[in-house]
Scaffold this active site. Structure first.
Site, PDB file in Angstrom:
ATOM      1  N   HIS A  60      43.345  40.825  39.669  1.00 35.89           N
ATOM      2  CA  HIS A  60      43.036  40.378  38.758  1.00 35.89           C
ATOM      3  C   HIS A  60      41.932  39.127  39.014  1.00 35.89           C
ATOM      4  CE1 HIS A  60      43.398  43.472  35.835  1.00 35.89           C
ATOM      5  NE2 HIS A  60      44.491  43.829  36.697  1.00 35.89           N
ATOM      6  N   ASN A  74      43.761  46.231  29.707  1.00 34.14           N
ATOM      7  CA  ASN A  74      42.711  46.350  30.225  1.00 34.14           C
ATOM      8  C   ASN A  74      41.603  47.202  29.345  1.00 34.14           C
ATOM      9  OD1 ASN A  74      43.539  46.283  33.111  1.00 34.14           O
ATOM     10  ND2 ASN A  74      44.674  47.947  33.079  1.00 34.14           N
TER      11      ASN A  74
END
Ligand code: NDP
Length: 503
Positions: A58, A131
């Site tokens: 990320h 997510n």
């Protein structure tokens, strides 16, 4: 400029005025540079340390501030104070991201998107680190570092490696559901505003009486789902690699605030007992027909960060940041994330990362006996006691914050998942019943263009998994790759072990 129109004075780090910021101090007009130019030394030394470790996953992201507002009464399910009243608002900071790419990678890469929310509640910060997909590739944390290695760069070539990518996935059949979503056009959202966010994990809510419920969070985009096609994402990668970052910033700057409606799926412990899917398996969803999502709130982003590094880069989210009324479930992946997120932030930002303003608990100040460490920038507890129990009026535990006790049983051991054949049910349903013919065509095209880069034996092994989800799905991928569908079908009927040996 200062209030009287004069420019503010430039200083060194400790406030001393700087006389010259353009010409280094030298011995004579043409140098050499003197070591005693301490302003130059400080300026270069700080610059040398400007980068902190990149997030291992990320790394590329964008963020914004805003609020969450409760729109339905959920007090019978949870005693979380920030959810206690219709109309109640809580400040939030949200970070969206891609997963596998480095900090400078393109926003349009095919990848799940992180959807991390920090709620600054009156009982401390609550982080929901989700997510844009309701499921995940693996359900056991033991596999996580291996999985991520295969999504990153080859250790010899430093290039992305389609063989490693598909080798791992084809040897990890539980990934097939997430792979199907990732290779649909939802794997390349048009913007961060045009995608949903999911908790993916099952969490536990408990009320004042101590009754608990299993829940899943769905943040549904009010802007509507919009995706890029493979071709569109390819164009965007070169045209504007930061397109989603730009889109979020520009939308908020022009007052077009993005919002999401929070819908919950809620299950009683009795309903969970004999449910047809394992509710702790993150590779599965709870079908909507069984547990219809209920609208309970709204998330609105209305504030751009004033400084990217201070807020977005230093923002640190952890599933272990839970508040009374909300607890972890025994989902094995979640249990490991409770450790791993905090651990990586300690590595990246230091043991006192909770003092960085974006991470600090704004509405419930820290009152603990943790002391010292790098970058302890507050008063560090002053002269108060640094141990518990004490009789000097130090903070003490509040038993009402305890999670109700719960039963655990069974034999300690490394237990494999007990019903692996159901891994193909939900991706099959998605392919057959949810996707349109256009979705299926794009899915197959997206897979073929990526899997086609891998070795043929790996293509065969992976295509057998698509066949097991749905025979039409498998045949179409086989045709696209130029494989013999009969070979694929034969492999699909083998056990996973025999298939691995045969390929
Ligand atoms: P439903 O028909 O009730 O729900 C299907 C859901 O699939 C939609 O609501 C939408 O979720 C999502 N969806 C639509 N198009 C796509 C796509 N191209 N790629 C991925 N997801 C899409 O059926 P079920 O609840 O029985 O689920 C059937 C399948 O749908 C599941 O096996 C799963 O693959 C997928 N799905 C299910 C979700 C769930 O929580 N039940 C959530 C997301 C996907 P949304 O409204 O969240 O956009």
């Amino acid at each position: 400029m200062g209030e009287d129109g004069s420019r503010k004075r430039l200083t060194r780090a400790f406030g001393m005025p700087v006389g010259d910021d353009q010409n280094s101090k030298t011995a004579g007009e043409r140098g050499p540079v003197l070591l005693e130019d301490v302003h130059l030394l400080e300026k270069l030394g700080h610059f040398d340390r400007e980068r902190i470790p990149e997030r291992v996953v990320h790394a590329k992201g964008a963020g914004a501030g805003g609020y969450f507002e409760v729109t339905a009464d959920v007090t019978r399910y949870t005693k979380a104070k920030f959810l206690s009243e219709i109309g109640k608002r809580t400040d939030v900071f949200v970070r969206f991201s891609t997963v596998g790419g480095e900090k400078g990678s393109a926003d349009s890469e095919r990848d799940p998107r992180g959807f991390a929310i920090k709620f600054y509640t009156e009982e401390g910060n609550y982080d929901l680190v989700g997510n844009n997909t309701p499921v995940f590739f693996i359900r056991d944390p033991m596999k996580f570092p291996d999985f991520i290695h295969t999504q990153k760069r080859n250790p010899a070539t430093n290039l992305k490696d389609p063989d490693a990518f598909w080798d791992f996935l084809s040897l990890t059949p539980e990934s097939i559901h997430q792979v199907t979503i990732l290779f649909s056009d939802r794997g390349t959202p048009a913007t961060y505003r045009n995608m949903n966010g999911y908790s993916s994990h099952t969490y536990k809510w408990y009320n004042e009486e101590g009754d608990h419920y299993w829940v899943q969070y769905h943040f549904k985009t009010d802007q509507g789902i919009k995706n890029l096609t493979r071709e569109g994402a390819d164009v965007m990668r070169s045209k504007d690699p930061d397109h989603a970052t730009r889109d979020l910033y520009d939308a908020i700057a022009r007052g077009d605030y993005p919002s999401w409606t929070l819908e919950m799926q809620i299950m009683t412990p009795e309903q969970a007992k004999d449910y047809r899917f394992d509710i702790l398996d993150i590779t599965k969803v709870w079908p909507h027909a069984d547990f219809p999502p209920v609208k309970i709130g709204k998330l609105v982003l209305n504030r751009n960060p004033a400084n990217y590094f201070a807020e977005v880069e230093q923002a640190a989210f952890s599933p272990s940041s839970l508040v009374p009324g909300i607890a972890a479930s025994p989902d094995k992946m979640l249990q490991a994330r409770l450790f791993s997120y905090h651990d990586t932030h300690v590595h990246r930002l230091g043991p006192n990362y909770h003092l960085i303003p974006v991470n600090a608990p704004r509405n419930s100040p820290e009152q603990s006996y943790q002391r010292d460490g790098f970058m302890r920038t507050d008063s560090n507890g002053g002269g108060g006691p640094n141990y518990w129990p004490n009789s000097f009026d130090g903070p003490g535990p509040d038993i009402s914050a305890k999670e109700p006790t719960f039963d655990v049983s069974g034999k300690a051991g490394h237990h494999p998942y007990s019903h692996p054949n159901d891994d193909f049910v939900q991706p099959g349903n998605l392919y057959r019943d949810v996707m349109t013919e256009q979705d299926r065509e794009n899915l197959v095209g997206n897979i073929v263009s990526h899997l086609g880069e891998a070795k043929k034996r790996i293509q065969l092994r992976q295509t057998a998994l698509f066949f097991k989800a749905d025979s039409d799905y498998g045949r179409r991928v086989a045709t696209g790759l130029g494989l013999d569908a009969k070979d694929v079908e034969k492999l699909a009927h083998m056990s996973q072990e025999d298939r691995a040996k045969a390929t």
